[in-house]
Design a protein around this motif. Structure first.
Motif, PDB file in Angstrom:
ATOM      1  N   GLN A 249     -53.556 -12.106 -32.671  1.00 38.86           N
ATOM      2  CA  GLN A 249     -52.229 -11.976 -32.060  1.00 38.86           C
ATOM      3  C   GLN A 249     -51.173 -11.614 -33.116  1.00 38.86           C
ATOM      4  O   GLN A 249     -50.349 -10.725 -32.900  1.00 38.86           O
ATOM      5  CB  GLN A 249     -51.870 -13.305 -31.409  1.00 38.86           C
ATOM      6  N   ALA A 250     -51.257 -12.282 -34.265  1.00 36.43           N
ATOM      7  CA  ALA A 250     -50.269 -12.030 -35.323  1.00 36.43           C
ATOM      8  C   ALA A 250     -50.340 -10.586 -35.821  1.00 36.43           C
ATOM      9  O   ALA A 250     -49.325  -9.993 -36.174  1.00 36.43           O
ATOM     10  CB  ALA A 250     -50.498 -13.006 -36.488  1.00 36.43           C
ATOM     11  N   LEU A 251     -51.547 -10.019 -35.843  1.00 36.47           N
ATOM     12  CA  LEU A 251     -51.715  -8.661 -36.377  1.00 36.47           C
ATOM     13  C   LEU A 251     -51.698  -7.590 -35.284  1.00 36.47           C
ATOM     14  O   LEU A 251     -51.749  -6.398 -35.581  1.00 36.47           O
ATOM     15  CB  LEU A 251     -53.044  -8.567 -37.150  1.00 36.47           C
ATOM     16  N   GLY A 252     -51.693  -8.027 -34.016  1.00 37.40           N
ATOM     17  CA  GLY A 252     -51.783  -7.061 -32.909  1.00 37.40           C
ATOM     18  C   GLY A 252     -53.169  -6.440 -32.813  1.00 37.40           C
ATOM     19  O   GLY A 252     -53.323  -5.313 -32.334  1.00 37.40           O
ATOM     20  N   PHE A 253     -54.198  -7.195 -33.257  1.00 35.76           N
ATOM     21  CA  PHE A 253     -55.581  -6.701 -33.237  1.00 35.76           C
ATOM     22  C   PHE A 253     -56.296  -7.136 -31.952  1.00 35.76           C
ATOM     23  O   PHE A 253     -55.863  -8.070 -31.262  1.00 35.76           O
ATOM     24  CB  PHE A 253     -56.363  -7.279 -34.431  1.00 35.76           C
ATOM     25  N   HIS A 254     -57.407  -6.487 -31.667  1.00 32.18           N
ATOM     26  CA  HIS A 254     -58.284  -6.931 -30.588  1.00 32.18           C
ATOM     27  C   HIS A 254     -59.006  -8.198 -31.051  1.00 32.18           C
ATOM     28  O   HIS A 254     -59.097  -8.469 -32.250  1.00 32.18           O
ATOM     29  CB  HIS A 254     -59.303  -5.839 -30.250  1.00 32.18           C
ATOM     30  N   TYR A 255     -59.573  -8.922 -30.081  1.00 32.89           N
ATOM     31  CA  TYR A 255     -60.257 -10.175 -30.411  1.00 32.89           C
ATOM     32  C   TYR A 255     -61.600 -10.236 -29.690  1.00 32.89           C
ATOM     33  O   TYR A 255     -61.673  -9.977 -28.485  1.00 32.89           O
ATOM     34  CB  TYR A 255     -59.363 -11.358 -30.005  1.00 32.89           C
ATOM     35  N   LEU A 256     -62.635 -10.555 -30.423  1.00 32.97           N
ATOM     36  CA  LEU A 256     -63.965 -10.733 -29.826  1.00 32.97           C
ATOM     37  C   LEU A 256     -64.453 -12.159 -30.045  1.00 32.97           C
ATOM     38  O   LEU A 256     -64.598 -12.609 -31.190  1.00 32.97           O
ATOM     39  CB  LEU A 256     -64.976  -9.757 -30.472  1.00 32.97           C
ATOM     40  N   ASP A 257     -64.704 -12.859 -28.933  1.00 36.17           N
ATOM     41  CA  ASP A 257     -65.314 -14.198 -28.965  1.00 36.17           C
ATOM     42  C   ASP A 257     -66.807 -13.967 -28.697  1.00 36.17           C
ATOM     43  O   ASP A 257     -67.239 -13.942 -27.548  1.00 36.17           O
ATOM     44  CB  ASP A 257     -64.653 -15.045 -27.863  1.00 36.17           C
ATOM     45  N   SER A 258     -67.577 -13.760 -29.764  1.00 32.64           N
ATOM     46  CA  SER A 258     -68.982 -13.371 -29.555  1.00 32.64           C
ATOM     47  C   SER A 258     -69.798 -14.509 -28.937  1.00 32.64           C
ATOM     48  O   SER A 258     -70.768 -14.269 -28.221  1.00 32.64           O
ATOM     49  CB  SER A 258     -69.622 -12.894 -30.864  1.00 32.64           C
TER      50      SER A 258
ATOM     51  N   PHE B 189     -63.778  -9.384 -19.896  1.00 38.76           N
ATOM     52  CA  PHE B 189     -62.754 -10.296 -20.413  1.00 38.76           C
ATOM     53  C   PHE B 189     -61.425  -9.720 -19.932  1.00 38.76           C
ATOM     54  O   PHE B 189     -61.090  -8.588 -20.252  1.00 38.76           O
ATOM     55  CB  PHE B 189     -62.783 -10.320 -21.938  1.00 38.76           C
ATOM     56  N   ASP B 190     -60.713 -10.511 -19.110  1.00 36.53           N
ATOM     57  CA  ASP B 190     -59.520  -9.968 -18.488  1.00 36.53           C
ATOM     58  C   ASP B 190     -58.354 -10.938 -18.658  1.00 36.53           C
ATOM     59  O   ASP B 190     -58.306 -11.966 -17.986  1.00 36.53           O
ATOM     60  CB  ASP B 190     -59.817  -9.718 -16.990  1.00 36.53           C
TER      61      ASP B 190
ATOM     62  N   GLY C 117     -67.652 -10.346 -11.566  1.00 38.20           N
ATOM     63  CA  GLY C 117     -66.368 -10.449 -10.862  1.00 38.20           C
ATOM     64  C   GLY C 117     -65.890 -11.866 -10.601  1.00 38.20           C
ATOM     65  O   GLY C 117     -64.780 -12.071 -10.135  1.00 38.20           O
ATOM     66  N   GLU C 118     -66.732 -12.855 -10.938  1.00 40.24           N
ATOM     67  CA  GLU C 118     -66.352 -14.242 -10.642  1.00 40.24           C
ATOM     68  C   GLU C 118     -65.844 -14.930 -11.924  1.00 40.24           C
ATOM     69  O   GLU C 118     -66.477 -14.826 -12.984  1.00 40.24           O
ATOM     70  CB  GLU C 118     -67.603 -14.987 -10.145  1.00 40.24           C
ATOM     71  N   PRO C 119     -64.705 -15.641 -11.848  1.00 36.82           N
ATOM     72  CA  PRO C 119     -64.194 -16.319 -13.047  1.00 36.82           C
ATOM     73  C   PRO C 119     -65.164 -17.416 -13.517  1.00 36.82           C
ATOM     74  O   PRO C 119     -65.564 -18.265 -12.705  1.00 36.82           O
ATOM     75  CB  PRO C 119     -62.877 -16.956 -12.587  1.00 36.82           C
ATOM     76  N   VAL C 120     -65.546 -17.375 -14.802  1.00 36.94           N
ATOM     77  CA  VAL C 120     -66.506 -18.366 -15.319  1.00 36.94           C
ATOM     78  C   VAL C 120     -66.010 -18.966 -16.643  1.00 36.94           C
ATOM     79  O   VAL C 120     -66.806 -19.525 -17.401  1.00 36.94           O
ATOM     80  CB  VAL C 120     -67.913 -17.740 -15.515  1.00 36.94           C
ATOM     81  N   THR C 121     -64.705 -18.841 -16.891  1.00 41.10           N
ATOM     82  CA  THR C 121     -64.145 -19.322 -18.163  1.00 41.10           C
ATOM     83  C   THR C 121     -64.529 -20.788 -18.419  1.00 41.10           C
ATOM     84  O   THR C 121     -64.896 -21.146 -19.536  1.00 41.10           O
ATOM     85  CB  THR C 121     -62.600 -19.153 -18.150  1.00 41.10           C
ATOM     86  N   GLU C 122     -64.435 -21.621 -17.386  1.00 46.16           N
ATOM     87  CA  GLU C 122     -64.776 -23.042 -17.527  1.00 46.16           C
ATOM     88  C   GLU C 122     -66.300 -23.224 -17.493  1.00 46.16           C
ATOM     89  O   GLU C 122     -66.855 -23.996 -18.265  1.00 46.16           O
ATOM     90  CB  GLU C 122     -64.154 -23.860 -16.387  1.00 46.16           C
TER      91      GLU C 122
END
Ligand code: DC
Length: 225
Positions: free
Chosen positions: A29-38, A73-74, A82-87
Motif C-alpha cells: 500500500q505504501a509503495l502503490g504495488f500489487h500484493y500477492l498472498d501466496s 481476489f476482489d 464466485g463464492e466468498p471464502v475469505t473466512e
C-alpha cells in the motif's frame, strides 16, 4: 534494464502467524504495488479439495484442482467459484490441509505460473514461504520475517479472542510448531531463510516498525541500482 528493476518484487517469507501478511500488505500500500498472498492459493487449493472430496495426498488430482482453481481476489474478498471464502480458508481444517497440499511437488508446480503472473508494474510485494527462493529468485529485496513461536501464538490468540472465538494458547503454540516443522521439513521449497534475505525478527517490533524496516531496506536497494 532487466525485469528485476523494471517490475521490482519485494519477497517476504516466514513462518505461520509471523505477521508477514499484514506487513506485506502495508508495504504494498505504501509503495502503490500489487500484493500477492501466496498462502491463500494453497489454502484455496485445500478448500477446493475438501469440497470436491479429493484426498489431500492425492497428488495428481489436487494438482489438477490447483491448476484450474476458479479463484479471484476482489477488493479484499477472496472468491472460489464466485463464492466468498475469505473466512472459510482460515479455518483450522484449511490451515492443516494447505500445509499438506503445499508439500506436494506437482501442486507447487501447478501454482508457479499463477503466482508469477502477479508480477505487474509498478511492482509486487509477495508473501509466503518460497517467494525469494523459488517463485521470484530475482526479487530486488528479500526479507525473512519471523518472531518466536510463543509470540506468534500470543498474537494468534489475541486475534481469535478479538473475533469472539475461543482459543487455547498452548494448543495454538503446539499447532504452530507442528506446522513450522512440516513446512521446514518438506523436500520441495522448504521454509528457510535464504542467504540473500534480510532477517526481520518482529518479536519486539510493532507492525509500523516492521513496515518501516522493509521500506528502509527497499530504499537502500533502489539507491544502489
Ligand atoms: O501463509 P499461510 O499460513 O496462509 O500458508 C498456508 C500454508 O501454505 C502453509 O502451511 C504453508 C504453505 N505455503 C507454502 O508452502 N508456500 C507459500 N509460498 C505459501 C504458503
Amino acid at each position: 534494464m532487466n525485469d528485476s528493476v523494471l517490475t521490482p518484487v519485494i519477497a517476504i517469507d516466514g513462518p505461520s502467524a509471523s505477521g508477514k501478511g499484514t506487513v506485506a500488505a502495508r508495504v504494498a500500500q505504501a509503495l502503490g504495488f500489487h500484493y500477492l498472498d501466496s498462502g491463500a492459493l494453497y489454502r484455496l487449493t485445500a478448500l477446493a479439495a475438501l469440497r470436491a472430496g479429493v484426498a489431500m495426498d492425492d497428488e495428481a488430482r489436487v494438482a489438477t484442482l490447483a491448476r484450474q482453481l476458479p479463484a479471484c481476489f476482489d477488493a479484499g474478498e477472496i472468491l472460489l467459484d464466485g463464492e466468498p471464502v475469505t473466512e472459510a480458508i482460515r479455518t483450522e481444517e484449511c490451515s492443516v490441509g494447505s500445509s499438506r497440499v503445499a508439500a506436494l511437488p506437482a501442486v507447487r508446480a501447478a501454482l508457479l505460473d499463477r503466482q508469477r503472473a502477479y508480477r505487474q508494474k509498478p511492482g509486487l510485494v509477495a508473501d509466503g514461504r518460497d517467494m525469494g527462493s523459488v517463485v521470484f529468485p530475482d526479487a530486488l529485496l528479500k526479507v525473512y520475517l519471523t518472531a518466536t513461536a510463543e509470540e506468534r501464538a500470543n498474537r494468534r490468540h489475541k486475534q481469535l479472542i478479538e473475533k469472539g472465538m475461543s482459543a487455547n494458547i498452548s494448543t495454538l503454540l503446539q499447532d504452530l510448531q507442528e506446522r513450522d516443522a512440516r513446512d521446514a521439513a518438506r523436500s520441495v521449497a522448504p521454509l528457510q531463510k535464504s542467504a540473500d534475505a534480510e532477517l526481520l525478527d518482529t518479536t519486539q517490533l510493532s507492525i509500523e516498525q516492521a513496515v518501516q524496516a522493509v521500506l528502509d531496506w527497499y530504499q537502500v536497494r533502489l539507491a544502489a541500482l
